[in-house]
Design a protein around this motif. Structure first.
Motif, short mmCIF file in Angstrom:
data_model
loop_
_atom_site.label_atom_id
_atom_site.label_comp_id
_atom_site.label_asym_id
_atom_site.label_seq_id
_atom_site.Cartn_x
_atom_site.Cartn_y
_atom_site.Cartn_z
N ILE A 1 23.70 89.71 -93.13
CA ILE A 1 22.51 89.18 -92.42
C ILE A 1 22.02 87.98 -93.52
O ILE A 1 21.27 88.54 -94.55
CB ILE A 1 21.34 90.31 -92.12
CG1 ILE A 1 22.18 91.32 -91.20
CG2 ILE A 1 20.45 89.45 -91.30
CD1 ILE A 1 22.94 90.88 -90.08
N ASN A 2 22.00 86.81 -92.98
CA ASN A 2 21.25 85.82 -94.02
C ASN A 2 19.70 85.85 -93.82
O ASN A 2 19.27 86.26 -92.98
CB ASN A 2 21.90 84.53 -93.67
CG ASN A 2 21.82 83.93 -92.50
OD1 ASN A 2 20.91 84.25 -91.77
ND2 ASN A 2 22.82 83.22 -92.07
N ASN A 3 19.07 84.98 -94.34
CA ASN A 3 17.58 84.86 -94.36
C ASN A 3 17.08 84.41 -93.07
O ASN A 3 15.91 84.78 -92.36
CB ASN A 3 17.09 83.80 -95.37
CG ASN A 3 17.22 84.39 -96.88
OD1 ASN A 3 16.98 85.45 -97.06
ND2 ASN A 3 17.53 83.56 -97.90
N GLU A 4 17.70 83.24 -92.53
CA GLU A 4 17.49 82.72 -91.23
C GLU A 4 17.60 83.67 -90.04
O GLU A 4 16.64 83.59 -89.06
CB GLU A 4 18.25 81.29 -91.04
CG GLU A 4 18.08 80.40 -91.79
CD GLU A 4 18.56 80.61 -93.41
OE1 GLU A 4 19.63 81.31 -93.64
OE2 GLU A 4 18.16 79.71 -94.19
N LEU A 5 18.80 84.39 -90.00
CA LEU A 5 18.96 85.25 -88.79
C LEU A 5 18.17 86.58 -89.16
O LEU A 5 17.36 86.75 -88.08
CB LEU A 5 20.30 85.93 -88.86
CG LEU A 5 20.73 86.92 -87.94
CD1 LEU A 5 20.49 86.04 -86.56
CD2 LEU A 5 22.10 87.53 -88.00
N PHE A 6 17.65 86.87 -90.14
CA PHE A 6 16.78 88.16 -90.21
C PHE A 6 15.39 87.69 -89.95
O PHE A 6 14.59 88.46 -89.21
CB PHE A 6 16.55 88.57 -91.88
CG PHE A 6 15.68 89.58 -92.03
CD1 PHE A 6 16.47 91.00 -92.18
CD2 PHE A 6 14.34 89.64 -92.33
CE1 PHE A 6 15.66 92.13 -92.17
CE2 PHE A 6 13.68 90.88 -92.48
CZ PHE A 6 14.38 92.12 -92.58
N THR A 7 15.08 86.42 -90.34
CA THR A 7 13.44 85.99 -89.94
C THR A 7 13.54 85.71 -88.53
O THR A 7 12.35 85.98 -87.84
CB THR A 7 13.30 84.56 -90.79
OG1 THR A 7 13.33 84.93 -92.21
CG2 THR A 7 12.18 83.87 -90.31
N LYS A 8 14.61 85.34 -87.95
CA LYS A 8 14.54 85.06 -86.37
C LYS A 8 14.24 86.42 -85.51
O LYS A 8 13.71 86.44 -84.53
CB LYS A 8 16.03 84.36 -86.00
CG LYS A 8 15.81 84.07 -84.60
CD LYS A 8 17.41 83.40 -84.10
CE LYS A 8 17.42 82.68 -82.72
NZ LYS A 8 18.44 82.07 -82.28
N VAL A 9 15.00 87.31 -86.13
CA VAL A 9 14.81 88.71 -85.47
C VAL A 9 13.65 89.53 -85.86
O VAL A 9 12.81 89.91 -84.97
CB VAL A 9 16.14 89.43 -85.61
CG1 VAL A 9 16.12 90.94 -85.15
CG2 VAL A 9 17.38 88.85 -85.16
N ALA B 1 10.30 92.66 -96.51
CA ALA B 1 11.62 92.45 -96.43
C ALA B 1 11.97 91.12 -96.14
O ALA B 1 12.77 90.45 -96.62
CB ALA B 1 12.23 93.33 -95.40
N ASN B 2 11.15 90.51 -95.15
CA ASN B 2 11.40 89.08 -94.70
C ASN B 2 11.13 88.17 -95.88
O ASN B 2 11.88 86.81 -95.92
CB ASN B 2 10.61 88.82 -93.78
CG ASN B 2 10.88 87.34 -92.77
OD1 ASN B 2 11.79 87.17 -92.53
ND2 ASN B 2 9.93 86.51 -92.90
N TYR B 3 10.38 88.21 -97.17
CA TYR B 3 9.89 87.43 -97.96
C TYR B 3 11.22 87.45 -99.22
O TYR B 3 11.16 86.71 -100.16
CB TYR B 3 8.54 87.66 -98.48
CG TYR B 3 7.67 87.04 -97.60
CD1 TYR B 3 7.82 85.53 -97.26
CD2 TYR B 3 6.72 87.80 -96.75
CE1 TYR B 3 6.86 84.87 -96.65
CE2 TYR B 3 5.78 87.16 -95.95
CZ TYR B 3 5.82 85.79 -95.90
OH TYR B 3 4.81 85.19 -95.00
N THR B 4 11.82 88.68 -99.06
CA THR B 4 12.86 88.67 -100.29
C THR B 4 14.24 87.62 -99.62
O THR B 4 14.41 87.30 -98.43
CB THR B 4 13.55 90.12 -99.96
OG1 THR B 4 14.14 90.51 -98.90
CG2 THR B 4 12.39 91.04 -100.35
#
Length: 232
Positions: free
Chosen positions: A106-114, A95-98
């Motif tokens: 939720i944008n890519n940066e926020l998802f990756t951070k969490v 999911a993080n790589y999508t």
């Protein structure tokens, strides 16, 4: 226990306990990146990951399963928890790589951070968990044999204290060794984590006694007797 209805009931309860165990374990790995402090009655300032909150539940559940269903069933739940954890982490990584669409809440940066979990952190957690759980079960049954099924508080606390120290020490040592956490936090996190788990273990002893009492009353078990889920 030869009553098919009671054996079926015992199996359902076992599956519920196993599902609670797996859920608590998976959640602890998903939320571990948030840290908080807790100072009960001003006695000691704990600095902890929120991932530690559901973690003691897993040890309580394996103690209940060990006492009622036996060592083999407790080990099976531990192995299932390992597979469930890696499977869930795999889903999160995919999911993080999508790529998030422009209108995604939720944008890519926020998802990756969490949720962009460090593979080293997850591996350290799983290794520590694996060692601690199997040691917990082994020590629990050692004292169960030595006491002939009596003194439940003794095996509950001795097994939990030993395994929780191993768990806390191993995971923090690995995280610091691979520079996921700074070495300056090693002592603080080790002390806070272990003392917190010991405190929780003391509090969960009455819960274990209540659970074991209810099982024995419901299924007519003697002290030290275990439920066999294998059909004969």
């Amino acid at each position: 226990m030869n009553d098919p209805k009671k054996k079926s009931e015992a199996l359902i309860i076992y599956l519920i306990l196993a599902s609670m165990f797996i859920a608590a374990l998976v959640v602890s790995n998903l939320i571990f990146q948030k840290f908080f402090s807790w100072n009960p009655f001003g006695w000691f300032n704990f600095e902890l990951s929120v991932g530690i909150l559901p973690y003691p539940i897993t040890f309580l559940i394996t103690d209940v399963i060990s006492e009622i269903y036996g060592k083999k069933k407790a080990n099976e739940v531990v192995v299932a928890g390992i597979f469930a954890s890696f499977f869930s982490m795999g889903i999160v990584l995919i999911a993080n790589y999508t790529s998030a669409i422009p209108g995604s809440p939720i944008n890519n940066e926020l998802f990756t951070k969490v949720f962009g979990l460090s593979p080293i952190a997850v591996l350290a957690s799983m290794l520590a968990y694996l060692f601690a759980q199997f040691i917990d079960i082994r020590i629990y049954h050692f004292w169960k044999r030595k006491t002939a099924g009596k003194h439940l508080w003794l095996r509950n606390n001795f097994s939990t204290f030993s395994s929780q120290f191993i768990d806390t020490f191993t995971v923090i040592l690995l995280l610091c060794s691979f520079e996921v956490l700074p070495w300056s936090l090693f002592g603080t996190l080790l002390l806070s984590g272990f003392l917190f788990k010991v405190l929780i273990a003391l509090f969960d002893t009455p819960i274990l006694y209540l659970a074991v009492f209810m099982f024995r009353k419901r299924f007519g078990l003697k002290i030290g007797e275990e439920i066999s889920l294998v059909s004969t």
